[in-house]
Design an enzyme around this catalytic site. Sequence first.
Site, PDB file in Angstrom:
ATOM      1  N   ASN A   7      12.016 -29.188 -31.041  1.00  0.00           N
ATOM      2  CA  ASN A   7      13.460 -29.405 -31.054  1.00  0.00           C
ATOM      3  C   ASN A   7      13.686 -30.873 -31.369  1.00  0.00           C
ATOM      4  OD1 ASN A   7      16.180 -29.702 -30.575  1.00  0.00           O
ATOM      5  ND2 ASN A   7      16.121 -29.054 -28.447  1.00  0.00           N
ATOM      6  N   LYS A  14      11.577 -32.942 -28.783  1.00  0.00           N
ATOM      7  CA  LYS A  14      11.116 -32.168 -27.623  1.00  0.00           C
ATOM      8  C   LYS A  14      10.121 -31.115 -28.106  1.00  0.00           C
ATOM      9  CE  LYS A  14      15.476 -32.538 -25.072  1.00  0.00           C
ATOM     10  NZ  LYS A  14      16.604 -31.774 -24.467  1.00  0.00           N
ATOM     11  N   ARG A  91      14.185 -25.482 -33.449  1.00  0.00           N
ATOM     12  CA  ARG A  91      15.593 -25.321 -33.122  1.00  0.00           C
ATOM     13  C   ARG A  91      16.423 -25.928 -34.253  1.00  0.00           C
ATOM     14  NH1 ARG A  91      19.514 -28.789 -29.325  1.00  0.00           N
ATOM     15  NH2 ARG A  91      21.192 -27.292 -29.071  1.00  0.00           N
ATOM     16  N   HIS A 180      25.239 -23.136 -28.411  1.00  0.00           N
ATOM     17  CA  HIS A 180      24.523 -22.697 -27.201  1.00  0.00           C
ATOM     18  C   HIS A 180      24.101 -21.219 -27.287  1.00  0.00           C
ATOM     19  CE1 HIS A 180      26.739 -26.071 -24.843  1.00  0.00           C
ATOM     20  NE2 HIS A 180      25.530 -26.489 -25.198  1.00  0.00           N
ATOM     21  N   VAL A 209      27.258 -24.528 -18.578  1.00  0.00           N
ATOM     22  CA  VAL A 209      27.808 -25.817 -18.156  1.00  0.00           C
ATOM     23  C   VAL A 209      26.681 -26.819 -17.935  1.00  0.00           C
ATOM     24  CG1 VAL A 209      29.364 -27.001 -16.564  1.00  0.00           C
ATOM     25  CG2 VAL A 209      29.654 -24.546 -16.997  1.00  0.00           C
ATOM     26  N   GLY A 210      26.548 -27.728 -18.884  1.00  0.00           N
ATOM     27  CA  GLY A 210      25.594 -28.818 -18.777  1.00  0.00           C
ATOM     28  C   GLY A 210      26.319 -30.083 -19.198  1.00  0.00           C
ATOM     29  N   GLY A 212      26.815 -30.688 -22.325  1.00  0.00           N
ATOM     30  CA  GLY A 212      27.688 -29.934 -23.216  1.00  0.00           C
ATOM     31  C   GLY A 212      28.087 -28.655 -22.506  1.00  0.00           C
ATOM     32  N   ARG A 241      32.219 -35.530 -24.242  1.00  0.00           N
ATOM     33  CA  ARG A 241      33.096 -34.954 -25.260  1.00  0.00           C
ATOM     34  C   ARG A 241      34.451 -34.604 -24.663  1.00  0.00           C
ATOM     35  NH1 ARG A 241      28.421 -31.124 -26.814  1.00  0.00           N
ATOM     36  NH2 ARG A 241      27.190 -32.347 -28.297  1.00  0.00           N
ATOM     37  N   GLU A 387      16.016 -20.689 -22.722  1.00  0.00           N
ATOM     38  CA  GLU A 387      16.087 -20.746 -24.182  1.00  0.00           C
ATOM     39  C   GLU A 387      14.712 -20.716 -24.823  1.00  0.00           C
ATOM     40  OE1 GLU A 387      19.570 -23.563 -25.449  1.00  0.00           O
ATOM     41  OE2 GLU A 387      18.794 -24.292 -23.537  1.00  0.00           O
TER      42      GLU A 387
END
Length: 446
Positions: A7, A14, A91, A180, A209-210, A212, A241, A387
Site C-alpha cells: 500500500n 505499507k 492497494r 473505504h 470511523v477513523g 478518514g 477533512r 482489509e
Amino acid sequence: MKILVLNCGSSSAKYMVYDWDAKNIMCKGIVERVTIGGSFCEHEATGRDKVKIERECPTHREAVELILELLVNPEHGVLKDVKEIDAVGHRVVHGGERFAKSVIIDDEVIKAFKEIQDLAPLHNPANILGIEAAVGILPDVPHMAVMDTAWHQTMKPPQFIYALPYDWYEKNKVRRYGFHGTSLLYVAKRAAVLLGKDPFDINLILLHVGNGVSANAVKKGISYDTSMGFTPQEGLVMGTRAGDFDAAVGFYMMQKLNLSPKDMETIINKKSGLLGITGKFTDRRDVLEAMADGDKRAELAFELECYRLKKYIGAYAAALGGVDAVVWTAGVGEMAPDIRARSMDGLDFMGIKIDPEKNKVAMTRNSESDISAADSKVKVFVIPTDEELVFVEDVVALLENRYDEHTNFKYSFQDPGYQNAMRDEEFAKELEKKPEKAKAAAKIPG
C-alpha cells in the site's frame, strides 16, 4: 502460498506478508518518509519484536527494495528467498468507473490508472509508483490491484450524480465514487453472518470511523449510497477533512485571503475537520481528554462529529426504508464508545437502541461485539475491519482463476464457522485482564 500486500502512499509504503496455507500474517511494516529524506522502516515479524531500520529511499523503488531485503534478512526476515512470494496485491485508492472488482495488473491496467490519476491526485500517483517499482523488481510474479472504489460501483445515477452540468459527468467523470470499499465489504459480509441472514437480503448502515470517515448505506447487500464523494473530502467530520460544507465558502475565503485553489484544497483536506475546530487535535482520544478538562472547542468538535454521524444514520435509514443493523468499524468506530453512544443517542424512535454497559466494554480490535439493547429492533454491531484479508483473498482467487464481483463470489469469512486464530488468541489475552469484555461479544445465530 505467500502473498505480499503493498500500500504505497505519497511518502510511505505499507506492507504485509500473508501465509495463505497457514492463514496467518508472517510480518508487516511501513517505510516512512519515502522521497522526502530521513527514510526509515518499522518492521515486525509475527512473534518477534518490532525493529526500526534507517535507510534513505529517494523513490518508491528503493522502498520496495528495502522491504524485500527485510523479508529475507537472516535476523528479521520471514522468507528464505523472494521467489517464495507467489503474488503481490496493491492497494489502489481510485479505480474510476472502469473497475468494479480487483484485477490482474498488466500494461493496459496501469495505463487506465494513469488516465484517471487526476481523480485522486493525493493517492493514485503514489499507488502507481509503487506498482511500477514492484513490477520492475519482481517482473515474474503476478501483481493485482484492489480498488477502494470498486465496492461502490453498484450505486445508481440518482445516488452518484451531482446536480451540476451533466456534461461534467459525461466529459470529466465528475460524480460520487465513494471510498473505504475494502473495509466496508468485509464488515457488510460479517454483519450478514452475525444476523444469520442471506448477505443479499439485508439493509445496513456502515460507519467506517477513523482519521478518514465514511458512512455507507447498503441495500440488499450492495452499496446503495455513501458519504464520501468525488474525493474522500465529502461527507462526515474527519481528523483533518472538513466533510460537507457550502462550496461557496471556498470561493468567499479564496477572495478574502487571496488563496489559490491549491491553498484551498490543502485547507479543506489537511487543516479542517477536528484539527480545524480544536486548533490542535486530530486524535479522538486527545479530543475526549481535552473535553474532560473543560476545553470548549474540543467539546464542540466532539458534538459536531457525533451530530453529523447521527444525521447520516437518519438519512440513510430513510433512504433504505428500513435497517437490519448499524455497524461501527475502523480505529475510532471500534475503540470509542463515547462517540458511538452520543451519535446514537435519541434514536430509540427508529428502533436503534444500545446497551450502555455493552457499549462501554466493547473496545477491541480482536472480537466482534453486539452492543444492541435487548429490546432494540435494529442490531448494533462493532466489527473490527480486516482489509488485508480481503486483499489476500482477492489475490489468491485471481491466481486460481475463480474470482468475480462480490455479488458472485463468496469469501471465507462469510462462513459462519470462520475463525481468525490470531485475533481469537489476542482476545483471550484481553479477557484475562478485562473479563467484562465478554458481555459484549457477538454470538453467531445457530
